[in-house]
Design a protein around this motif. Structure first.
Motif, short mmCIF file in Angstrom:
data_model
loop_
_atom_site.label_atom_id
_atom_site.label_comp_id
_atom_site.label_asym_id
_atom_site.label_seq_id
_atom_site.Cartn_x
_atom_site.Cartn_y
_atom_site.Cartn_z
N ARG A 49 0.73 -1.02 -0.03
CA ARG A 49 0.01 -0.05 0.02
C ARG A 49 0.84 1.35 0.00
NH1 ARG A 49 -4.80 -0.76 4.09
NH2 ARG A 49 -3.06 -0.66 5.32
N ARG A 50 1.96 1.14 -0.19
CA ARG A 50 2.91 2.29 -0.62
C ARG A 50 3.29 2.36 -2.03
NH1 ARG A 50 2.09 2.81 4.17
NH2 ARG A 50 3.73 3.01 5.96
N MET A 51 3.02 3.83 -2.53
CA MET A 51 3.21 4.21 -4.17
C MET A 51 4.71 3.92 -4.49
SD MET A 51 1.49 4.44 -6.76
CE MET A 51 0.05 5.17 -6.11
N VAL A 52 4.88 3.25 -5.45
CA VAL A 52 6.51 3.20 -6.14
C VAL A 52 6.40 3.75 -7.40
CG1 VAL A 52 8.13 1.56 -6.59
CG2 VAL A 52 7.00 1.28 -4.41
N THR A 53 7.10 4.61 -7.71
CA THR A 53 7.33 4.92 -9.17
C THR A 53 8.71 4.90 -9.86
OG1 THR A 53 5.64 6.83 -8.87
CG2 THR A 53 6.81 7.05 -10.88
N VAL A 54 8.89 4.09 -11.20
CA VAL A 54 9.87 3.78 -11.73
C VAL A 54 9.79 4.52 -12.87
CG1 VAL A 54 11.51 1.89 -12.52
CG2 VAL A 54 10.25 1.53 -10.62
N VAL A 55 11.05 5.28 -13.15
CA VAL A 55 10.93 6.03 -14.61
C VAL A 55 12.36 5.67 -15.22
CG1 VAL A 55 10.98 8.44 -15.61
CG2 VAL A 55 9.56 8.07 -13.59
N CYS A 56 12.29 5.43 -16.40
CA CYS A 56 13.27 5.31 -17.45
C CYS A 56 13.21 6.44 -18.51
CB CYS A 56 13.57 3.88 -18.16
SG CYS A 56 14.52 3.45 -19.44
N SER A 57 14.21 7.19 -18.57
CA SER A 57 14.35 8.15 -19.64
C SER A 57 15.80 8.25 -20.43
CB SER A 57 14.34 9.72 -18.63
OG SER A 57 15.50 9.44 -17.91
N HIS A 58 15.52 8.82 -21.47
CA HIS A 58 16.49 9.01 -22.66
C HIS A 58 16.55 10.62 -23.02
CE1 HIS A 58 18.36 7.89 -26.64
NE2 HIS A 58 19.47 8.09 -25.77
N PHE A 59 17.83 11.05 -22.66
CA PHE A 59 17.67 12.46 -23.19
C PHE A 59 18.81 12.76 -24.00
CE2 PHE A 59 16.34 12.51 -18.44
CZ PHE A 59 15.28 12.97 -18.65
N ALA A 60 18.99 14.03 -24.59
CA ALA A 60 19.95 14.35 -25.49
C ALA A 60 21.39 14.18 -24.98
CB ALA A 60 19.71 15.79 -25.86
N ALA A 61 22.20 13.89 -25.95
CA ALA A 61 23.86 13.66 -25.47
C ALA A 61 24.47 14.76 -25.50
CB ALA A 61 24.46 12.38 -26.18
N HIS A 62 25.65 14.66 -24.91
CA HIS A 62 26.58 15.94 -25.03
C HIS A 62 26.64 17.06 -24.19
CE1 HIS A 62 28.14 13.27 -28.17
NE2 HIS A 62 26.89 13.54 -28.86
N GLN A 63 27.71 17.55 -23.94
CA GLN A 63 27.78 18.94 -23.10
C GLN A 63 26.89 20.03 -23.36
OE1 GLN A 63 29.06 19.08 -19.86
NE2 GLN A 63 29.52 16.67 -19.90
N ASN A 64 26.91 20.13 -24.71
CA ASN A 64 26.25 21.23 -25.28
C ASN A 64 24.60 21.17 -25.40
OD1 ASN A 64 26.13 19.34 -27.21
ND2 ASN A 64 26.70 20.60 -29.00
N ALA A 65 24.28 20.11 -24.80
CA ALA A 65 22.79 19.82 -24.85
C ALA A 65 22.09 19.83 -23.49
CB ALA A 65 22.36 18.55 -25.41
N VAL A 66 22.63 20.50 -22.53
CA VAL A 66 22.27 20.62 -21.10
C VAL A 66 21.07 21.26 -21.12
CG1 VAL A 66 22.79 21.65 -18.88
CG2 VAL A 66 24.55 20.63 -20.30
N ALA A 67 20.90 22.56 -21.80
CA ALA A 67 19.48 23.04 -21.63
C ALA A 67 18.40 22.25 -22.13
CB ALA A 67 19.66 24.37 -22.53
N LYS A 68 18.63 21.39 -23.34
CA LYS A 68 17.50 20.68 -23.98
C LYS A 68 17.24 19.47 -22.98
CE LYS A 68 15.39 18.48 -27.06
NZ LYS A 68 13.70 18.60 -26.93
N ARG A 69 18.44 18.93 -22.13
CA ARG A 69 18.06 17.84 -21.30
C ARG A 69 17.26 18.47 -20.11
NH1 ARG A 69 23.33 16.32 -22.58
NH2 ARG A 69 24.06 17.52 -20.71
#
Length: 98
Positions: A49-69
């Motif tokens: 009766r405890r809520m568990v949430t599991v999230v799998c994500s895939h973000f843009a790569a490389h240092q220049n994409a921090v804002a996009k991530r």
């Protein structure tokens, strides 16, 4: 629709009866905000009766994409809605972590 992303949960037989209310969700943040190559998939369930949430994500790569991530993270946090859940009372991932 997401492509190539999976989130799975496995349980031992002795706790399987304590698991319930499984729900899934997905948010695409790829090309034009709809491409399935970037984004997140999630699984939510109760365990004793405890809520568990599991999230799998895939973000843009490389240092220049921090804002996009960061923008994609915000989009996922704002738009992740679990199937069958009441979206008006459905906590966001940020709220669930607090």
């Amino acid at each position: 629709q997401m492509s190539g992303m999976l989130v799975a949960a496995f349980a031992r037989v002795k706790i399987a009866a304590a698991i319930g209310e499984a729900q899934t969700a997905a948010v695409a943040t790829g090309i034009l905000g709809v491409g399935g190559n970037k984004g997140a998939v999630a699984l939510r369930f109760t365990l004793h009766r405890r809520m568990v949430t599991v999230v799998c994500s895939h973000f843009a790569a490389h240092q220049n994409a921090v804002a996009k991530r960061n923008a994609d993270y915000e989009a996922i946090s704002a738009n992740l809605r679990f199937e069958g859940a009441n979206s008006s009372s459905d906590p966001t991932p940020d709220q669930q972590l607090q």
